[in-house]
Design an enzyme around this catalytic site. Structure first.
Site, short mmCIF file in Angstrom:
data_model
loop_
_atom_site.label_atom_id
_atom_site.label_comp_id
_atom_site.label_asym_id
_atom_site.label_seq_id
_atom_site.Cartn_x
_atom_site.Cartn_y
_atom_site.Cartn_z
N ARG A 29 0.84 -1.21 0.00
CA ARG A 29 0.00 0.00 0.00
C ARG A 29 0.86 1.25 0.00
O ARG A 29 0.48 2.31 -0.48
CB ARG A 29 -0.98 0.01 1.19
CG ARG A 29 -1.82 1.30 1.20
CD ARG A 29 -3.07 1.25 2.08
NE ARG A 29 -2.88 0.54 3.31
CZ ARG A 29 -2.12 0.98 4.32
NH1 ARG A 29 -1.48 2.13 4.25
NH2 ARG A 29 -2.01 0.26 5.41
N TYR B 9 -14.48 16.30 -16.25
CA TYR B 9 -14.95 14.91 -16.20
C TYR B 9 -16.07 14.80 -15.14
O TYR B 9 -15.97 15.41 -14.07
CB TYR B 9 -13.76 14.02 -15.84
CG TYR B 9 -14.09 12.57 -15.73
CD1 TYR B 9 -14.38 11.83 -16.86
CD2 TYR B 9 -14.09 11.93 -14.50
CE1 TYR B 9 -14.69 10.48 -16.76
CE2 TYR B 9 -14.39 10.59 -14.39
CZ TYR B 9 -14.69 9.87 -15.52
OH TYR B 9 -15.00 8.55 -15.43
#
Ligand code: PLP
Length: 393
Positions: free
Chosen positions: A56, A109
């Protein structure tokens, strides 16, 4: 301890020697990395020594990919994240605080628009949407708390071109961060850092990866201090990219230049062909009849991209007929695939808007956006012409 020859226990073993000399990038899905001893961990965490601990936080496939996109963008220390929206999230969550104000272009977007309209205000961050084609509209939206402006250079779906130079000048004067989502334009057409951007965002999912099989994002900052804040935020919020997706995207990147150039050449030819058909209106920044053609040429040179929007008369019946007759053209709300795809903004990217709000943006039932791919252009022209004829019949 003597190993029992009948034991069925499986232990971890190191890679075979020589594996590190593979020409292709190895895929490394491991979540955890062993360290030689606790001092080695100190060197990684405290001194920035190379090495990995937990996927991660960082993993080799993301690093290899990020370094390649850095080179394309002329950036340093960019990070690859789990999606384009993860990159936008890292910027907003990592660099803003309650009380700040953000300006976004009004044709961003769809999910970026939603983040500005709904999510940031919920967290105490005020937002204003303004037309990025008009720097004075952006200037009028600036407040003393304005911390960041987010724009795209070519908008979806009407392919309007932002006034990047004047907006960048405003940001410099007022000490506001300029974030540019360079997904549509890509570093083949423009490198926003060379035009005053402080942050560059990508949906790597689209043209950079190019094969619609990996969902990824990228963000880079000019200022090393901001880079570190983005990195820590991404780790804490878990915006991590999958190693397999990074591996696929890196593989795609080797042909980015070839794919882009072919798709762009096809787009210009398709735009010219469609503009010659009865009852079809075409929007392509490379055409002299595009409302911001001069600005597009000044910013992008001859790199007008692979996106073409066209409009026909008629309502939903005509739209349905066109899509059904479009043969092998994939009807899918995405862009940047090696194959040509067709989208219908009124029922996809802009479906949340009222018909009136869509009309104000120039979007009707007859508006289609094409992400042009690398097929032979004669085939594309013939298929689109047949589809348009079917809709007009
Ligand atoms: C697709 C897209 C995004 C979001 O990227 P994801 O990878 O789908 O999260 C952001 N900006 C633009 C311009 C896009 O086209």
């Amino acid at each position: 301890m003597r190993r029992d020859p009948k034991s069925t226990t499986v232990r971890r073993t190191p890679w075979p020697e020589g594996a590190e000399r593979a020409l292709g990038t190895p895929l490394q899905p491991s979540v955890v990395y062993t360290a030689a001893d606790p001092d080695a961990l100190d060197r990684i965490y405290d001194d920035g020594a190379p090495g990995f601990t937990y996927a991660r936080e960082a993993h080799p496939n993301a690093e290899v990919l990020a370094a390649k996109i850095d080179r394309l963008e002329g950036a340093e220390g960019g990070i690859v994240l789990g999606s384009g929206m993860a990159a936008a999230t890292a910027v907003m969550m990592g660099l803003l605080k309650a009380g700040d104000h953000v300006i976004g272009a009004d044709q961003l977007y769809g999910r970026s628009l939603r983040m500005l309209a709904e999510d940031l205000p919920r967290l105490g961050i005020a937002t204003t949407l303004a037309d990025a084609c008009d720097a004075s509209a952006i200037e009028a939206a600036i407040r003393s708390e304005t911390r960041l402006i987010l724009i795209e250079i070519v908008s979806n779906p009407t392919l309007r071109v932002a006034d990047l130079e004047r907006i960048a000048a405003l940001c410099r004067e007022r000490d506001i961060l300029l974030a540019v989502d360079n997904t549509f334009t890509t570093p083949r057409a423009i490198r926003p850092f060379e035009h005053g951007a402080d942050l560059v965002i990508h949906s790597v999912t689209k043209l950079l990866a190019g094969h619609s099989d990996a969902t990824l994002g990228y963000v880079a900052a000019r200022d090393p201090e901001l880079r570190e804040r983005l990195r820590v935020t991404a780790i804490t919020l878990g915006l991590t990219a999958s190693p397999f997706d990074c591996w696929l995207a890196e593989r795609g990147l080797f042909t980015f230049e070839l794919r882009y150039d072919r798709a762009e050449e096809n787009a210009a030819a398709l735009a010219a062909h469609l503009a010659g058909l009865e009852g079809v209106q075409v929007l392509y920044p490379g055409r002299s009849d595009h409302p911001q053609h001069d600005r597009a040429a000044a910013l992008l040179g001859t790199r007008f991209g692979n996106m073409v929007t066209f409009q026909i008369e008629g309502e939903r019946d005509a739209a349905n007929a066109l899509v059904r007759a479009a043969g092998q053209i994939g009807f899918a709300p995405t862009l940047g695939d090696v194959s040509t795809t067709l989208s219908h903004p009124a029922t996809s990217s802009h479906r949340a808007l009222t018909p009136e709000a869509r009309a104000a943006l120039g979007i009707t039932e007859g508006t289609f956006r094409v992400s042009v791919g690398v097929e032979p252009v004669e085939t594309l022209c013939a298929e689109f012409e047949a589809a348009i004829r079917a809709a007009q019949a």
